[in-house]
Write an enzyme that holds these catalytic residues in place. Sequence first.
Site, PDB file in Angstrom:
ATOM      1  N   ASN A  23       0.830  -1.086  -0.047  1.00 24.53           N
ATOM      2  CA  ASN A  23      -0.041  -0.062   0.087  1.00 24.53           C
ATOM      3  C   ASN A  23       0.795   1.177   0.094  1.00 24.53           C
ATOM      4  OD1 ASN A  23      -1.781  -1.939   0.147  1.00 24.53           O
ATOM      5  ND2 ASN A  23      -2.662  -1.396   2.201  1.00 24.53           N
ATOM      6  N   THR A  38     -15.394  38.204 -31.383  1.00 25.27           N
ATOM      7  CA  THR A  38     -16.111  37.970 -30.367  1.00 25.27           C
ATOM      8  C   THR A  38     -17.504  37.271 -30.869  1.00 25.27           C
ATOM      9  OG1 THR A  38     -17.599  39.891 -30.102  1.00 25.27           O
ATOM     10  CG2 THR A  38     -15.541  39.917 -28.923  1.00 25.27           C
ATOM     11  N   SER A  93      -8.928  12.377 -48.272  1.00 28.05           N
ATOM     12  CA  SER A  93     -10.116  11.827 -48.339  1.00 28.05           C
ATOM     13  C   SER A  93      -9.900  10.704 -48.972  1.00 28.05           C
ATOM     14  CB  SER A  93     -11.220  12.567 -48.797  1.00 28.05           C
ATOM     15  OG  SER A  93     -12.328  11.816 -49.045  1.00 28.05           O
ATOM     16  N   LYS A  98      -9.774  17.032 -51.286  1.00 19.79           N
ATOM     17  CA  LYS A  98      -9.615  17.236 -49.794  1.00 19.79           C
ATOM     18  C   LYS A  98      -8.202  17.378 -49.068  1.00 19.79           C
ATOM     19  CE  LYS A  98     -12.373  17.809 -47.233  1.00 19.79           C
ATOM     20  NZ  LYS A  98     -13.759  16.920 -46.621  1.00 19.79           N
ATOM     21  N   ASN A 137      -7.129  17.437 -45.257  1.00 23.22           N
ATOM     22  CA  ASN A 137      -7.896  17.905 -44.019  1.00 23.22           C
ATOM     23  C   ASN A 137      -7.234  17.999 -42.711  1.00 23.22           C
ATOM     24  OD1 ASN A 137     -10.599  17.247 -45.044  1.00 23.22           O
ATOM     25  ND2 ASN A 137     -10.213  14.868 -44.842  1.00 23.22           N
ATOM     26  N   GLN A 175      -6.822   1.018  -7.016  1.00 25.96           N
ATOM     27  CA  GLN A 175      -6.048   0.429  -8.366  1.00 25.96           C
ATOM     28  C   GLN A 175      -6.385   1.015  -9.522  1.00 25.96           C
ATOM     29  OE1 GLN A 175      -4.233  -3.741  -8.169  1.00 25.96           O
ATOM     30  NE2 GLN A 175      -5.751  -4.152  -9.694  1.00 25.96           N
ATOM     31  N   LYS A 233      -4.546   4.170 -12.103  1.00 18.86           N
ATOM     32  CA  LYS A 233      -3.471   3.757 -12.927  1.00 18.86           C
ATOM     33  C   LYS A 233      -3.715   4.004 -14.346  1.00 18.86           C
ATOM     34  CE  LYS A 233      -1.009   1.493  -9.684  1.00 18.86           C
ATOM     35  NZ  LYS A 233      -2.261   1.427  -8.954  1.00 18.86           N
TER      36      LYS A 233
END
Length: 455
Positions: A109, A154, A276, A282, A284, A321, A324
């Site tokens: 522990n 904005t 693509s 495309k 991307n 446990q 993790k």
Amino acid sequence: MKLWAGRTGGEVDERLSAINNSIGFDSRMYRQDITGSIAHAKMLGRVGVISPEESEQIVEGLRGILADIESGKLEIDMSCEDIHTFVEATLTERIGDAGKRLHTGRSRNDQVALDIRMFLADEIDRLSALAKDLVSAFCEVAEKHLETVMPGYTHLQRAQPVTLAHWLMAYAQMLLRDIDRLSDCKKRTLVLPLGSGALAGTTYPLDRKYVAEQLGFNDITLNSLDGVSDRDFAVELLAALSILMMHLSRFSEEICLWCSWEFRFVTLADDFSTGSSIMPQKKNPDITELVRGKTGRVYGDLMTLLTAMKALPLAYNKDMQEDKEALFDAIDTADLSLSVLAPMLRTAVFHPDVMKKAASAGFINATDCADYMAKKGVPFRDAYGVVGRLVKYCIDRGTTLDELPLAEYRQFSLVFDEDVYEAIDLLTCVRQRALPGGPAPETVKAAIGAVRSRL
Ligand code: ARG
């Protein structure tokens, strides 16, 4: 057979092992586990709980195990319960009886609490270095764009002119605070729990301060129940990483938008772009979509740990446990995100001409126009009303404040003069915002210098 065979036979149903074993993920902490054990064994020898020879044998044995794991000579046995069990069993296999004395005055522990703290401290250093590199990338690109005027937004509506440098350095500021949060959290992580035993301390005269010093910890925990049972430092790290990812997701979202044909403020390098399978045209920004998407994982990891810890009675419970995998996932996600964004940013091509055009079209100098009137003595609220009507007039005629003839300006107010054009020029608007924190090129240059010196 289990380490803890005795009270029970130590033979367990394989379905229990499946849920109970943690070696599948905690083997990642082998270095910290072994290093922690070396410090513990040295200390046991120093205080005379074991003989100097035994201490020496254990330390040598552990060093050998570490070297053999790192070189690939020793494979971690994934059928063991956890990494602690594996290391201790291997040690005993290699050096015999002395190995059985390593666990004196210690419990898994306090051992696991130590391992996680050591592991997280190491990861905090690594992630901070990556975050610093991204901040450097922001500075490098910003230095080239001190006078690149773009619209500030904005509500995602063009609002007032800023510069690309100023926009980039906003993210640098956020990341600097993320780095601060990480190092602050590290202070509370480097507190030594060893000596807490299973929960109630130990009867051996352990020298906890010596172990803390050996391992580079700042302090020792001052309550054994707390030492084995809290994971607040881990929650803090997940919170800090969640905030970091939130920042990265906002930056990523803007890059996604800016890559669109609607904005076209930036083009990512080919080797940081994807295509693509069906649409030949495309290109991307998968990178920034993924960072944006992965942010949710880290928030989830934070929720996982908070929920696992919620209402747990003192002290250690096996629920813990579960800390993790959430930690590892968040660390890996932040690592991946920081690592990919820095080179992506360094190789991206920004388009000042497109930004300038966008900045010229949205009446983002309207505030400056009102300020111009106010500086000539018109109360700001009245100036605001006049410029509002001017903007409407321009929109109705398909023109802009920059192009409107002076004669027409003067139909709205006689304070307007030739100098209005200079006053509402976008670069002037930016240059005049020179208070600390503002977008003026000189101010941003100083801000970059300040950020660099903090790195
Ligand atoms: N694998 C355990 C963990 O990760 C180690 C502690 C085990 N302690 C215990 N009493 N079963 O938390």
